[in-house]
Scaffold this motif. Structure first.
Motif: not given
Length: 371
Positions: A294-302
């Protein structure tokens, strides 16, 4: 684990290896599927759609929940190419980058053709899986790099300006060659990445990632695995941006509770080394696999690439049973992935009994043709 080529594998070792192979491949896929619906969205947009915590479970894309992208497709063909390389070793044609390149060309055909061509018997079973013929936003770098039969090399790489994370995201399978020395794993991953991503930071990030997975699959700690990758990168020209990104990931662990804003800072411009840093950081600070992904995907990057890279690390570290069962149940293509992972584990541990001087299994060679 420390097994070497030709070593005798005990039953417990075989079971542990099989779990880590499954965990790595399924981890890549479930991270990819989790992040794919968020690709291209800013953090504010993610929170507006899913709340402050962001997306907490598999979303919908391509008409179904748990849909994977080209990242997982190519990781599958990486694994297929490695099995084919082992099978072809009996013939004296031992050049794994060529076999992986041929596998990538079979993937490229799935992006052009309507479905499997039964006339191409040498394609093997994976290229006949109809669900893989879905086109899932393949980047221009992969389509161009694999648009003809010419194989990119370190001396003449394809797309020499390409710095994206896609090559790294398909490189976890190289780390599963646990009988290889780590520097050879690094070299193979680098050479195969240069077939589509010719910038040094892109192919060295792929090599570093494969080395980290390799150490994890052999039972080492994640911190130790990163240190091993840094040591092997050190003499390589152009490695400094990748080494700096890995050091930033390690340093960020000591900066308090993880936040999406800190992850976005690590993600930077979304280049390969920055997304690798996100994956290492999230795998280190995640309370469990679910939290790390969840940490890895919830951001504005790829998000898909970051999820895939993180999932591969966590799957190699913890094995298949640590992955969230509910997410795996909805994962597109899971039966194919399990068959391929198990075939790889069998080839690596029992290949001599399937093909070699004492005889060959016709069924195995039909699945993984030598031609």
């Amino acid at each position: 684990m420390g097994a070497t080529a030709g070593a005798v594998w005990g039953r417990a070792e075989q079971q542990d290896f099989r779990s880590r192979v499954r965990g790595t491949l399924l981890g890549v896929a479930v991270g990819d599927a989790l992040g794919a619906p968020l690709d291209g969205l800013a953090l504010a947009e993610i929170r507006a759609a899913h709340g402050h915590e962001g997306l907490v479970g598999l979303g919908s894309g391509c008409g179904r929940r748990g849909a994977i992208t080209h990242l997982t497709q190519l990781a599958l063909f990486s694994l297929d190419g490695l099995v084919r390389a082992q099978v072809r070793r009996d013939t004296g044609a031992w050049h794994p980058p060529t076999d992986v390149h041929r596998a990538y060309l079979r993937w490229a055909a799935t992006q052009r053709d309507w479905g499997p061509d039964e006339r191409r018997q040498d394609d093997g079973w994976l290229a006949r899986e109809e669900w893989l013929y879905a086109r899932r936003s393949p980047p221009r770098s992969c389509l161009l790099g694999l648009g003809d039969d010419t194989m990119g090399t370190l001396d003449a790489p394809k797309n020499p300006g390409e710095q994206g994370p896609e090559a790294a995201a398909r490189s976890a399978p190289f780390g599963l060659l646990v009988g290889w020395e780590p520097q050879l794993v690094l070299q193979l991953a680098v050479e195969c990445a240069a077939q589509t991503h010719g910038h040094p930071t892109a192919y060295l990030a792929a090599g570093a990632y494969a080395v980290v997975v390799h150490a994890l699959a052999r039972g080492e700690s994640l911190d130790g695995a990163v240190q091993r990758a840094l040591a092997l990168l050190a003499p390589r020209p152009g490695q400094q941006p990748v080494a700096d990104a890995l050091q930033r990931a390690l340093g960020a662990v000591r900066q308090g509770m993880p936040t999406a804003e800190r992850i976005e800072e690590l993600a930077g411009d979304g280049t390969a080394e920055d997304v690798l840093a996100v994956a290492v950081y999230c795998a280190l600070v995640g309370e469990d696999v679910r939290h790390g992904l969840r940490l890895a995907v919830n951001h504005g990057g790829p998000s898909a690439a970051a999820g895939a890279l993180t999932g591969g690390l966590l799957g190699a570290l913890h094995g298949e049973t640590a992955l969230p069962p509910a997410w795996l149940a909805e994962l597109e293509g899971r039966p194919t992935m399990l068959v391929l992972a198990d075939d790889f584990a069998i080839e690596m541990t029992q290949g001599a009994a399937l093909h070699g001087p004492s005889g060959s299994s016709p069924g195995w060679l039909a699945r993984y043709p030598r031609a």
